[in-house]
Enzyme design. Structure first.
Site, PDB file in Angstrom:
ATOM      1  N   LYS A 101       0.752  -1.095   0.088  1.00  0.00           N
ATOM      2  CA  LYS A 101      -0.119   0.082  -0.003  1.00  0.00           C
ATOM      3  C   LYS A 101       0.829   1.228  -0.115  1.00  0.00           C
ATOM      4  O   LYS A 101       1.884   1.325   0.667  1.00  0.00           O
ATOM      5  CB  LYS A 101      -0.747  -0.114   1.165  1.00  0.00           C
ATOM      6  CG  LYS A 101      -1.894   1.260   1.255  1.00  0.00           C
ATOM      7  CD  LYS A 101      -2.834   1.089   2.510  1.00  0.00           C
ATOM      8  CE  LYS A 101      -3.877   2.109   2.734  1.00  0.00           C
ATOM      9  NZ  LYS A 101      -4.688   1.811   4.063  1.00  0.00           N
ATOM     10  N   SER A 112      -9.592   2.081   3.002  1.00  0.00           N
ATOM     11  CA  SER A 112      -8.572   2.745   2.118  1.00  0.00           C
ATOM     12  C   SER A 112      -7.539   1.886   1.331  1.00  0.00           C
ATOM     13  O   SER A 112      -7.005   2.275   0.465  1.00  0.00           O
ATOM     14  CB  SER A 112      -7.730   3.926   3.154  1.00  0.00           C
ATOM     15  OG  SER A 112      -7.197   3.111   3.831  1.00  0.00           O
ATOM     16  N   SER A 121      -9.918  -0.616   7.146  1.00  0.00           N
ATOM     17  CA  SER A 121      -9.337  -0.343   5.969  1.00  0.00           C
ATOM     18  C   SER A 121      -8.853  -1.558   5.213  1.00  0.00           C
ATOM     19  O   SER A 121      -8.468  -1.337   4.277  1.00  0.00           O
ATOM     20  CB  SER A 121      -8.518   0.894   5.564  1.00  0.00           C
ATOM     21  OG  SER A 121      -9.262   1.909   5.937  1.00  0.00           O
TER      22      SER A 121
END
EC number: 6.3.5.7
Length: 483
Positions: A76, A151, A175
């Site tokens: 990420k 996210s 997330s």
């Protein structure tokens, strides 16, 4: 080759069925071909990946072994990676190349993992849909008109579309677990402090936690093994021994006490998801688990408490992005005040600005006691509810999300509607507990997840339950059409 799980890749590499370099080339070609539909990557690191793959092949040839040695993953884009853009999905950091590796990145690289790239995400991890990214929204491979969750939506979409077997994510209020549920993956948020936050760009420091996203519990165990551990550079890292997560996967569920909170099945839950959750409960009962109804009375206060605490911490953490030291700087500022205002106003997107303003207000003189302090007291009550529940049961089970993935743009005009999608996940972050989401079925062709919560440092128990469930169901093996 792209259909292989992490565990299958480890066996294939050990048996010399293929090399890490061959596998890496196949996946890089697949990303180049398919990712334009998904927008799941911000940066690809082809040169680094091939270099790491060749090094892993040499290490294996010299007699080394390891489940992650030569395995392709992605990070990420808020984990700092030395010499590579680390953008946090924001214009503010579009030009930022990290001067060092985050602890998670360094640990996985040392284990021999191959980094294919950095995945798309909601800006500064603020969002539940992966629509707030400066680089554009990520699409859900199960239906390209729907969100993948956020996210960590880029990591989730890439793994779900079989662009790679596993990826790292972070979980501040759900997330990892929420995008896992919306894309048919297994995602694990470890206990707060289990995985180092050093080099992980902060959103809300007391809530953020890194963890794995993969297709199976077995793969999450492998990736978590490489990520977890004490880090003296992180003052919130806990010096607790890391067990062998893979070793506990095959334990029996006979006599396991599962609690199902009555508060989870309120009017806000899609009744079709409720039915799938009850089906999951029955499946676990067949494996020997004992189920009982429990109560988490303060759960109703979780969302208002979270959306005071998280923005408050965000407003403090993001004050460092001022156009002076690094990141975006406005052109031709008239004076220092103009530099600050325009750099932040132009560099941050609307969702980030909204949360900074909410947080600054909650921390301001005259409102601190009324909002921030009150939210922290509610946080303690929520934790106490869990501690009382875990005196009666071993794990807690319920839905991960109240609804399946919604259409892109459907909640953009109503931020509160998007915030409500986190209603089942944020309590684990407020209490610091480990949580896992695993595939549990489909509604209108879109995946649904079931969430498991456990006491502190009981990630092994969560992985054990999920693995046994996955040995007896096939939801996690379904692949989105076209991928």
């Amino acid at each position: 080759m792209h259909q292989l799980t992490l565990a299958e890749i480890a066996r294939g590499l050990a048996d010399k069925k293929f090399s890490s370099e061959e596998l890496t080339k196949v996946l890089l070609a697949r990303i180049a071909q398919l990712d334009p539909q998904l927008n799941s990557f911000i940066s690809l690191t082809e040169d680094l990946a091939l270099q790491q793959a060749k090094a892993a092949d040499v290490r294996r040839a010299n007699g080394e072994s390891g489940a992650l040695l030569g395995a392709p993953i992605a990070h990420k884009d808020l984990f700092c990676t030395q010499g590579i853009r680390t953008s946090c999905g924001s214009k503010m950091l579009d030009n930022f190349k990290a001067p060092y590796d985050a602890t998670v990145v360094a640990k996985l690289a040392a284990a021999g993992a191959v980094t294919l790239g950095k995945t798309n995400m909601d800006e500064f991890a603020m969002g539940s849909a992966n629509e707030s990214s400066y680089y554009g929204a990520v699409k859900n491979p199960w239906n390209l008109e729907h969100v993948p969750g956020g996210s960590s939506g880029g990591s989730a979409a890439a793994v779900a579309a079989r662009l790679l077997p596993a990826a790292t994510g972070t979980d501040t209020g759900g997330s990892i677990r929420q995008p896992a549920a919306l894309t048919n993956l297994t995602g694990l948020k470890p206990t707060y402090g289990r995985v180092s936050r050093w080099g992980m760009i902060a959103y809300a420091s007391s809530l953020d936690q890194g963890g794995p996203l993969a297709r199976t519990a077995e793969d999450c165990a492998i990736l978590l093994q490489g990520m977890a551990g004490f880090d003296p550079q992180d003052s919130t890292s806990i010096d607790e021994p890391v067990p062998d997560y893979s070793a506990s996967l095959n334990g029996s569920l006979q006599g396991l006490r599962i609690g199902v909170p009555k508060e989870y099945f309120s009017a806000g839950l899609d009744p079709r998801i409720a039915e799938l959750i009850h089906n999951s409960v029955k499946e676990l009962e067949k494996l020997g688990a004992v189920v009982k109804e429990i109560s988490l009375p303060n759960m109703q206060h979780a969302i208002p408490a979270y959306y005071v605490i998280a923005p408050a911490e965000a407003s403090s953490n993001l004050s460092r992005f001022d156009g002076v030291r690094f990141g975006y700087r406005c052109e031709d500022p008239k004076d220092l005040t103009d530099l600050y205002k325009r750099s932040r106003g132009e560099g941050f997107g609307p969702e980030v600005q909204r949360r900074i303003m909410v947080g600054a207000y909650a921390l301001s003189a005259g409102y601190y006691d009324a909002y921030y302090l009150k939210a922290q007291k509610i946080r303690r009550l929520i934790k106490n509810d869990f501690m009382a529940a875990f005196n009666e049961v071993d794990i807690i089970l319920g839905p991960t999300t109240p609804n399946p993935a919604w259409k892109l743009g459907a909640k953009n005009s109503d931020p509160v509607a998007a915030y409500l999608e986190d209603v089942y996940t944020i309590t684990a972050n407020l209490a610091g507990l480990p949580g896992l989401s695993m595939p549990a079925g489909f509604v209108d062709g879109l995946p649904v997840g079931v969430q498991l919560l456990a006491p502190y440092f009981q990630e092994g128990r969560l992985l054990n339950v999920a693995h046994q469930y996955q040995l007896n169901t096939d939801w996690h093996t379904r692949t989105p059409t076209g991928f």
